[in-house]
Scaffold this active site. Structure first.
Site, PDB file in Angstrom:
ATOM      1  N   ASP A 143      -5.122  -7.901  -0.122  1.00  0.00           N
ATOM      2  CA  ASP A 143      -5.725  -6.602  -0.422  1.00  0.00           C
ATOM      3  C   ASP A 143      -5.110  -6.040  -1.684  1.00  0.00           C
ATOM      4  O   ASP A 143      -3.970  -6.341  -1.997  1.00  0.00           O
ATOM      5  CB  ASP A 143      -5.379  -5.607   0.695  1.00  0.00           C
ATOM      6  CG  ASP A 143      -6.290  -5.740   1.867  1.00  0.00           C
ATOM      7  OD1 ASP A 143      -7.314  -6.422   1.731  1.00  0.00           O
ATOM      8  OD2 ASP A 143      -5.963  -5.161   2.916  1.00  0.00           O
ATOM      9  N   ASP A 189      -6.126  -4.939   6.863  1.00  0.00           N
ATOM     10  CA  ASP A 189      -5.609  -3.823   7.658  1.00  0.00           C
ATOM     11  C   ASP A 189      -6.629  -3.237   8.617  1.00  0.00           C
ATOM     12  O   ASP A 189      -6.284  -2.704   9.644  1.00  0.00           O
ATOM     13  CB  ASP A 189      -5.014  -2.735   6.751  1.00  0.00           C
ATOM     14  CG  ASP A 189      -5.904  -2.422   5.571  1.00  0.00           C
ATOM     15  OD1 ASP A 189      -7.090  -2.814   5.591  1.00  0.00           O
ATOM     16  OD2 ASP A 189      -5.426  -1.782   4.613  1.00  0.00           O
ATOM     17  N   ASP A 192     -11.269  -6.724   9.645  1.00  0.00           N
ATOM     18  CA  ASP A 192     -10.574  -7.820   8.967  1.00  0.00           C
ATOM     19  C   ASP A 192     -10.066  -8.851   9.971  1.00  0.00           C
ATOM     20  O   ASP A 192      -9.689  -9.957   9.593  1.00  0.00           O
ATOM     21  CB  ASP A 192      -9.370  -7.287   8.173  1.00  0.00           C
ATOM     22  CG  ASP A 192      -9.809  -6.458   6.981  1.00  0.00           C
ATOM     23  OD1 ASP A 192     -10.967  -6.633   6.552  1.00  0.00           O
ATOM     24  OD2 ASP A 192      -9.009  -5.650   6.493  1.00  0.00           O
TER      25      ASP A 192
HETATM   26  N1  LIG Z   1     -11.591   8.259   2.485  1.00  0.00           N
HETATM   27  C1  LIG Z   1     -12.644   7.870   1.768  1.00  0.00           C
HETATM   28  N2  LIG Z   1     -13.774   8.583   1.817  1.00  0.00           N
HETATM   29  C2  LIG Z   1     -14.846   8.204   1.112  1.00  0.00           C
HETATM   30  N3  LIG Z   1     -14.879   7.136   0.321  1.00  0.00           N
HETATM   31  C3  LIG Z   1     -13.791   6.387   0.218  1.00  0.00           C
HETATM   32  C4  LIG Z   1     -12.608   6.710   0.938  1.00  0.00           C
HETATM   33  N4  LIG Z   1     -11.676   5.797   0.659  1.00  0.00           N
HETATM   34  C5  LIG Z   1     -12.241   4.933  -0.187  1.00  0.00           C
HETATM   35  N5  LIG Z   1     -13.517   5.277  -0.463  1.00  0.00           N
HETATM   36  C6  LIG Z   1     -14.433   4.554  -1.325  1.00  0.00           C
HETATM   37  O1  LIG Z   1     -14.739   3.306  -0.748  1.00  0.00           O
HETATM   38  C7  LIG Z   1     -14.359   2.258  -1.626  1.00  0.00           C
HETATM   39  C8  LIG Z   1     -13.820   1.080  -0.838  1.00  0.00           C
HETATM   40  O2  LIG Z   1     -12.687   1.445  -0.129  1.00  0.00           O
HETATM   41  P1  LIG Z   1     -11.955   0.427   0.836  1.00  0.00           P
HETATM   42  O3  LIG Z   1     -10.961   1.197   1.593  1.00  0.00           O
HETATM   43  O4  LIG Z   1     -12.948  -0.382   1.553  1.00  0.00           O
HETATM   44  O5  LIG Z   1     -11.249  -0.560  -0.138  1.00  0.00           O
HETATM   45  P2  LIG Z   1     -10.002  -0.268  -1.032  1.00  0.00           P
HETATM   46  O6  LIG Z   1      -9.056   0.552  -0.258  1.00  0.00           O
HETATM   47  O7  LIG Z   1     -10.474   0.288  -2.306  1.00  0.00           O
HETATM   48  O8  LIG Z   1      -9.445  -1.663  -1.372  1.00  0.00           O
HETATM   49  P3  LIG Z   1      -8.658  -2.733  -0.497  1.00  0.00           P
HETATM   50  O9  LIG Z   1      -9.731  -3.518   0.165  1.00  0.00           O
HETATM   51  O10 LIG Z   1      -7.927  -3.477  -1.531  1.00  0.00           O
HETATM   52  O11 LIG Z   1      -7.751  -2.028   0.459  1.00  0.00           O
HETATM   53  C9  LIG Z   1     -13.359   2.872  -2.588  1.00  0.00           C
HETATM   54  O12 LIG Z   1     -13.420   2.248  -3.845  1.00  0.00           O
HETATM   55  C10 LIG Z   1     -13.805   4.317  -2.679  1.00  0.00           C
HETATM   56  O13 LIG Z   1     -14.789   4.480  -3.683  1.00  0.00           O
END
Ligand SMILES: Nc1ncnc2c1ncn2[C@@H]1O[C@H](COP(=O)(O)OP(=O)(O)OP(=O)(O)O)[C@@H](O)[C@H]1O
Ligand SMILES: [Ca+2]
Length: 885
Positions: free
Chosen positions: A327, A632, A636
């Site tokens: 990640d 996480d 997954d």
């Molecule tokens: N709390 C939230 N509320 C609304 N949108 C969110 C929130 N957190 C993340 N996002 C949006 O969703 C997208 C994807 O988030 P996600 O958590 O799936 O992956 P990540 O945390 O960016 O990456 P990784 O997979 O490396 O952990 C982010 O790029 C953001 O634009």
């Protein structure tokens, strides 16, 4: 009497004497724990120390020895019988000590990997081990959690659970908070109760614990469950198989020796005992125990480096990993989000301030904003409302609770002067939580005038098709494709600067509008964009480089925007010039075969959903890779399970992913994976080291006996001497090798082939060649002294005995490295020094302590004897110690 589900939330709280908003106070925890018991399922009986001690004697080899003792005793050979008993007992003690230590450290492991619960105590939400939850605790549960105890649900936000461990039914159950009037309901119909061990599949909620431990529904069936046994790792299995082969070899050799010996006129009883001792020499009886100890102590070293092993077999697999899929957010980066840019009214604003510090200012074209910009306050206000985090002030620093992305929105709103009361100005009607597939979050709220509206925030590229209007300085306008492109540009602009982007919008609702998810989140009005930094963790760049040198490819898998991902990957030197970046939608289009074709060139996967991860793992595996995969979220779990080394996050991970994983990163840090791999390689190296040591020693012992018999000489070693060497003086140095430090080059070699035998890379040859020479010098020592002093057989035997032990104790230093003995500092491993000194002490004891002399048939040795012994015993290491082969 009413059951818990028949009471209202406040009745339950009153009955259990807890304040719903404050939780229990820490003072009363101990009393409650005493009164209601631990929150643990007692499925396992701890094996008693005495049983563990007895277990040391159920071994095949030990049984042979006990039989031999019996026979010796019956024949009136009491000295032999006593000697063998003594040796068996000592060996049992060493084995017991080793296994006891191993078991202790594995137990500690279990407690570290234990799930945590989120409870309200003294008015503050804290995380505690689930085992410490007591009746009356207020517990927060959310998607991916295992419910820690039976609880009456008092808050439910689209809360659903899956109760198959309890009911066998795998369909999710919707959880509510109202009391139920009906009596006599079974667990599966008590829809306002959450049960220990069941899993939250959706939403989040709060409950009051009403039962813990064996009094829970799960506790009732736990008594029926079988004890879970530790699985044997593949390596241990292979060693067990090796052991079986060696038993066969031992039996044939014994028969051979006995037949030759009797033929040459040696007494039958003496040959019988010699046969038994040789059989013991061939079987590396110490091996399984030392493997277990090496594994468990290695696991303990990993804990110190913040890696928790959940399955012992992972230790081995770690050394073979060739790809790490990790990640980005939180693992490669700090997951400390700070909004640095805003995009609003077609303009960029920048924001000052670092981390979660609440002071900061807004700038337009580098000039501090003197007055408010239209829509800014609204945007930041909405960002607080559509939000699930909270900020706690602790002295001068801000502690965040919940999703850092959400917390960053709270912080930036505070910078504009918005407060906690602004946040709660609206009444929350409904929430559709964020998850990695939807990549957005929505709330429906109602203002003071009873007007309802929807607020949505999420990934800009996901929301953009859902926007039909946008806010300008002069009000709401239709969003034309030209305007859409401007927003897209702004997103790309921010993402190129490694900023994580979030769009926010809203939609007015009629009071009677259906709150159906699918209908809700469309025809939205765009307000603005947030751009936040999430700095890469300091150690990660170096760890990626180290992995690369170790022949391990690091791949970033992220839900984030492709440009943000690419920018961060560049910063971390993860993405080479010609490396490919793939997006989720491209993954959908590619067939599995096509993906396999190119996957070796891909370094970043962006905008992926958890389902993509499974496809990625499989493709790498079919390409012959051993894949370590992090994750996480709940979804997954399948990919983690499918990977060779599933890795979950100790801080941000859900219980479900932790259960699916074989390695937990206590600090969520990518660099810890590298450390675990290094340690995994070292443990395997160490196992090879003592396999080499023990087996080459055994080879030497057999050859010396065999050669002497073939040359029609008296036996150079008597049986109890062979037993003593095998069971006592060999054990400690072997154990110390299991604790050896890694060689300098552990992270400079390519990953080991998982199918490789333990004897690969020349180890088999080393064992035979060194063993051969150890046998030869021992025989030489015997012959030289025996020729000089023909009348005194016992003296020659004592010299041979000492030469054998010393040759092994010198050779042990050569076993520390695959290359020359001088490539390592011999004093580096202090356990080894202690072990060698102890073995020398035991040798001297047998030679010089008068009461032992008749038992071991030893004589005093003189200075010139020692010159001979030392000279001869150095020969094997001098001849082979310089060479790599
Ligand atoms: N709390 C939230 N509320 C609304 N949108 C969110 C929130 N957190 C993340 N996002 C949006 O969703 C997208 C994807 O988030 P996600 O958590 O799936 O992956 P990540 O945390 O960016 O990456 P990784 O997979 O490396 O952990 C982010 O790029 C953001 O634009
Ligand atoms: Ca042996």
């Amino acid at each position: 009497m009413n059951k818990w589900y028949q009471l209202s939330a406040s009745q339950v709280a009153k009955k259990l004497r807890v304040d719903i908003n404050h939780g229990l106070s820490s003072k009363e925890i101990d009393d409650r724990k005493k009164y209601y018991g631990e929150n643990a399922l007692q499925m396992e009986q701890q094996s008693a120390k005495f049983i563990l001690f007895l277990k040391q004697f159920q071994d095949f080899m030990v049984l042979i020895l006990l039989a031999a003792t019996l026979i010796a005793g019956m024949l009136g050979e009491y000295i032999d019988a006593i000697a063998i008993m003594l040796i068996v007992l000592l060996n049992g003690c060493i084995g017991f000590f080793q296994e006891f230590k191993a078991e202790k450290s594995l137990e500690k492991l279990k407690s570290l990997a234990a799930p945590v619960a989120h409870v309200l105590r003294d008015g503050i939400w804290v995380k505690i081990p689930s085992q410490d939850v007591v009746v009356g605790d207020i517990v927060k549960i959310s998607r991916g959690d295992r419910i820690p105890a039976d609880m009456r649900i008092i808050q439910s936000n689209t809360l659903e659970t899956e109760e198959s461990p309890l009911t066998g039914e795998s369909l999710p159950v919707v959880k509510t908070t109202e009391k139920i009037v009906q009596a006599g309901l079974e667990a599966q119909d008590q829809s306002n109760m959450g049960f220990k061990g069941t899993m939250v599949t959706r939403g989040h909620g709060v409950g009051i614990v009403v039962h813990v431990g064996m009094h829970t529904e799960m506790g009732h069936i736990a008594s029926l469950m079988v004890k879970t046994k530790r699985l044997i790792t593949p390596l241990e299995q292979r060693l067990a198989e090796l052991g079986k082969i060696l038993i066969l070899v031992a039996l044939s050799l014994t028969i051979l020796v006995v037949v030759i010996g009797i033929n040459q006129g040696h007494p039958v009883y003496q040959m019988f005992l010699a046969g038994v001792s040789l059989a013991v020499a061939v079987i590396p009886e110490g091996l399984p125990a030392i493997v277990t100890v090496a594994l468990s102590l290695g696991v303990q070293r990993m804990i110190r480096k913040k890696a928790i092993i959940r399955q012992l077999s992972a230790v081995e697999t770690l050394g073979t990993a060739s790809v790490i899929c990790s990640d980005k957010t939180g693992t490669m980066t700090e997951n400390k989000m700070t909004v640095k840019k805003l995009y609003i009214n077609n303009q960029f604003l920048s924001v000052s301030g670092d981390g979660y510090d609440l002071t900061g200012h807004f700038y337009l074209h580098k000039k501090k904003l003197a007055h408010d910009v239209p829509n800014l306050k609204r945007m930041l206000h909405y960002g607080m409302v559509c939000n699930h985090a909270s900020l706690n002030l602790k002295g001068h620093s801000t502690i965040i609770e919940g999703d850092p992305t959400d917390a960053a929105l709270l912080v930036v709103a505070r910078k504009l002067g918005l407060s906690e009361s602004d946040r709660h100005q609206f009444k929350l009607i409904k929430e559709i939580p964020f998850d990695s597939e939807r990549k957005r979050m929505s709330v429906v709220v109602e203002d003071d005038n009873g007007m309802r509206f929807l607020i949505v925030k999420g990934a800009p590229d996901v929301l953009l098709p859902r926007f039909t209007y946008y806010l300008t300085e002069s009000g709401r306008q239709v969003l034309t494709s030209v305007e859409k492109q401007k927003i897209e540009h702004a997103v790309n602009d921010m993402a190129d600067q490694a900023l994580r982007t979030l769009a926010i919008g809203f939609k007015p609702l009629q009071k009677n509008d259906h709150l159906n998810n699918f209908q809700l989140e469309k025809d939205l009005t765009f307000i603005g964009l947030y751009g936040m930094i999430d700095p890469p963790r300091k150690e990660v760049k170096e760890a990626i480089l180290a992995c690369k040198q170790a022949g391990i490819k690091t791949v970033m898998i992220t839900g984030d925007h492709v440009k943000t991902a690419r920018a961060i990957a560049k910063q971390l030197h993860l993405l080479p010039e010609d490396g490919l970046v793939l997006e989720g939608y491209e993954l959908n289009r590619l067939s599995f075969a096509e993906l396999k074709e190119i996957i070796d060139d891909v370094y970043v996967f962006a905008r992926v959903t958890p389902e993509h991860k499974l496809k990625i793992v499989k493709a790498f595996q079919e390409k012959g890779h051993v894949v370590a995969m992090t994750g996480d979220g709940v979804n997954d779990a399948p990919a983690i399970k499918a990977s060779n080394i599933g890795i979950s996050m100790g801080i941000s991970g859900t219980d479900v992913t932790k259960e699916a994983s074989s390695l937990i990163l206590m600090d969520d840090n990518f660099a810890t994976i590298k450390k675990a791999i290094e340690e995994g390689r070292n443990i395997y190296d160490n196992i090879r080291k003592f396999v080499r040591y023990l087996l080459s020693s055994n080879v030497g012992e057999i050859l010396v006996m065999l050669f002497a018999l073939m040359m029609a000489m008296p036996l150079p070693l008597i049986p109890v001497q062979i037993l003593w060497v095998n069971l006592v003086t060999d054990g400690l140095p072997a154990l110390a090798l299991g604790l050896d430090q890694p060689e300098d080059n552990v992270m400079e070699r390519s990953p080991r082939n998982p199918r490789e035998s333990i004897f690969a890379r020349g180890l088999g040859y080393k064992i035979l060649s060194r063993g051969f020479l150890i046998g030869i010098v021992t025989l030489l020592a015997f012959i030289i002294v025996f020729q000089q002093n023909n009348a005194f057989l016992e003296h020659a035997r004592t010299v041979a005995f000492a030469t054998l032990v010393m040759a092994q104790l010198i050779h042990v230093f050569d076993c520390r490295s695959d290359s020359s003995v001088f490539s390592r500092n011999p004093f580096e491993n202090r356990y080894l020094i202690i072990a060698v000194l102890s073995s020398i002490f035991l040798l001297l004891l047998v030679i010089y302590w008068a009461p032992l002399q008749p038992i071991f048939q030893t004589t005093y040795l003189f200075f010139h004897d020692w010159l001979l012994i030392i000279g001869l015993s150095m020969i094997p290491t001098i001849i082979f110690g310089f060479s790599k082969k």
